[in-house]
Scaffold this active site. Sequence first.
Site, PDB file in Angstrom:
ATOM      1  N   CYS B  50       0.816  -1.210   0.000  1.00 53.00           N
ATOM      2  CA  CYS B  50       0.000   0.000   0.000  1.00 53.00           C
ATOM      3  C   CYS B  50       0.851   1.262   0.000  1.00 53.00           C
ATOM      4  CB  CYS B  50      -1.009   0.000   1.145  1.00 53.00           C
ATOM      5  SG  CYS B  50      -0.305  -0.446   2.709  1.00 53.00           S
ATOM      6  N   PRO B 115       8.570  -3.925  10.458  1.00 58.43           N
ATOM      7  CA  PRO B 115       9.010  -5.223   9.969  1.00 58.43           C
ATOM      8  C   PRO B 115       8.249  -5.769   8.750  1.00 58.43           C
ATOM      9  CG  PRO B 115       7.686  -5.503  11.923  1.00 58.43           C
ATOM     10  CD  PRO B 115       7.748  -4.028  11.646  1.00 58.43           C
ATOM     11  N   GLY B 189     -14.037  -0.604  28.971  1.00 52.20           N
ATOM     12  CA  GLY B 189     -14.457  -0.181  27.642  1.00 52.20           C
ATOM     13  C   GLY B 189     -13.921  -1.179  26.645  1.00 52.20           C
ATOM     14  N   MET B 193      -8.736   0.013  19.990  1.00 51.41           N
ATOM     15  CA  MET B 193      -7.371   0.268  20.446  1.00 51.41           C
ATOM     16  C   MET B 193      -7.043  -0.542  21.680  1.00 51.41           C
ATOM     17  SD  MET B 193      -5.296   2.395  19.037  1.00 51.41           S
ATOM     18  CE  MET B 193      -4.587   3.933  19.532  1.00 51.41           C
ATOM     19  N   CYS B 194      -8.005  -0.556  22.600  1.00 52.38           N
ATOM     20  CA  CYS B 194      -7.845  -1.280  23.849  1.00 52.38           C
ATOM     21  C   CYS B 194      -7.640  -2.761  23.576  1.00 52.38           C
ATOM     22  CB  CYS B 194      -9.112  -1.114  24.674  1.00 52.38           C
ATOM     23  SG  CYS B 194      -8.843  -0.248  26.188  1.00 52.38           S
TER      24      CYS B 194
END
Lengths: 278, 436
Positions: B50, B115, B189, B193-194
Amino acid sequence: MIMNVLFFKITLLIYFVSTVLYLLTVIRQRETAERLGFWVLTGGFVVHCITLVVRYVESGYAPLTNLHESLSFFAWALVGIFLLVELRYRMAVLGAFACSLALAAMIISGISPKEVNELNPMLDSWWLPVHVTLAFLGNAIFAVSFGAAVMYLLQERMLKSKKFTAFYHRLPSLEALDDLNYKCLSFGFPAMTMGIISGAVWAEAAWGTYWSWDPKQTWALITWFLYAALLHGRLNVGWRGRRAAILAIIAFLCLFFTYLGVNLLLPGLHNFNALEGM
Amino acid sequence: MNILVVGLSHKTAPVSIRERVAFPPTAMEKPLHEMRALPSINEAVIVSTCNRVELYATSNQPDVGIHQLKSFFASYHGMDLEELESHLYDYQGADAIRHVFRVAASLDSMVIGEPQILGQIKTSYGYAVDFKTVGLILNRFLHKAFSVAKRVRTETNIAGNAVSVSFAAVELARKIFGTLDGKKILLIGAGEMCELAARHFLNNGASSITVTNRTFDRAQKLADEFQGRALPFEEFTESLHQADIVLTSTGAPNFILTEPKVQEVIRKRKNKPMLFIDIAVPRDIDPKVNKIDNVYLYDVDDLQGVIQANLKGRQKEAKKAEQLIEQEIGKFHDWLSSLDVKPTIVQLRRRLQEIQQVELAKTFGNLQNLGAKEKKAIEAMTNAIINKVLHRPTCILKGGHGGEPGDNFVDPVRVLFDLPAISADDDMRSLETTGD
């Protein structure tokens, strides 16, 4: 007579090399320097052991009576303790600290008078090695814990303020430092306690009184109370981390004064010169 | 033989261009074969990710080759070359080698040291192998690029410090706790991301995960995924003291954890350290919590700060890597220049002549009473043998065999006859004049 001085100088030189290696490890982050530093220091320690034995043979008594001998013995104990710690924790930064301190002790020891004097009859007792060894074992262990505590505070401040210097990546984890601090306390405190007790017993045998409020005794007692408070706080109140590190630093400064400050600044029975005049 | 590179990357082309010229991984056969079929091109590899689209090729006519590659690049995607040209870069010779080594070592990546690029090049090379568009040179070249990338990775600290939020969080936890083994994680939550951060913690040794969320079902779902435990949102504060690491990402408008609350928790834990990672915006945890002893609170901006510092460190390491790559370019370039047909033929003949001289000297030494005439005859015979032996290899090296160009036989010949590599500094002309 000269042999022990020769060995002493070799030891000093090797300690210098290992100090350079450990500082290189910290500044330039070279792992090979760390491994090399460890082996060079181990070699220096072995030579130091020989130095002490040779001096014992040449003088006929445990070499723990004047400033030269005392500082050399302190450096020996410090290096020995550090090597033990390094086996388990691998802390190059601590190595840089311990080596520098040992080197400084050796240099001061090196410029102090090195002649072997007639042993003061008052010191001619097997309590001398017992008392001094225990006390110095405690000193060396607490010196290591002082180094660990300083490292802890430096790193804690970086983690809290979120401002990291290049030094940050070279420090071991907080947990490891706190753990080391606690281990040092749990070995150093008994050594120190027994050092004081053996001193009191010896005093009773030599002077007929356990405790005479000699400045050294007084300061040792103050130091002992500080470490006792730290141990109590850790065991019963749940002190750890920053607070424990700060107290370890204060207690060590007090210990440092007890060891050198009292001898150099205050008159008393433990003063190297005073003993010679008695 | 020359190595050519034509391509574009995030540094030269916006995504609106990159997406138009990408080669989908499911349909690599057609472009690879078309590229390989270009008249000036001998071998072909296409790397398409990409962030970059690049063509690697070998050619005997580098300038023509580069032009044909560019035209192919544009026409394959139905674009005008003029439109594409300004975004394209091209390299040949040592510059091409340097470029590919740098790309593989992740020095040219958007995030230096990431990587993935190495794996992507390996996959691209795999397609070229499957569809048989690579030969001796690109084979050797790409394997070299992989080993250079590996050297860079092990000998510099280029991938050393975390440059993503979740890795930065793991690294902080390591600095505080030493090891993550046996550490307990609490997720407050169920944000993406968590979830990612939690996965990194688990992969790095954390022992258990507890999830709490305002909608209990989502907590349960996420907990199942991690084989953890779900907790009703109303109850989480009661078991807060069991967690070593707390990750929050709720949409709550106010703080869900305040200073007095955390103070109480830390007392309950006997001051065992805690790390709070607050990924929520607006924040979930009162920043004053960071002032409590043995409590470390990091919000999104703090983590970004850590990442920025680490990126700077990587740039320093990249300088070391560049030096390392320069060494490797020299070595590879030497090998490549020894692959030319002409010096190989010259060297081959020389090698046989050396053997001839040694053997003749031996034979003449043994047969002392030979006259000048006999000696001449023997010499002529050995010359004839050399010429006969060399005839076919020379023809094949010059003209190819069985549809394969002569270049492909250079390396086997060099191996079979143990010809020494020609260094780039050797004067090639001196070889040519003494030979033919």
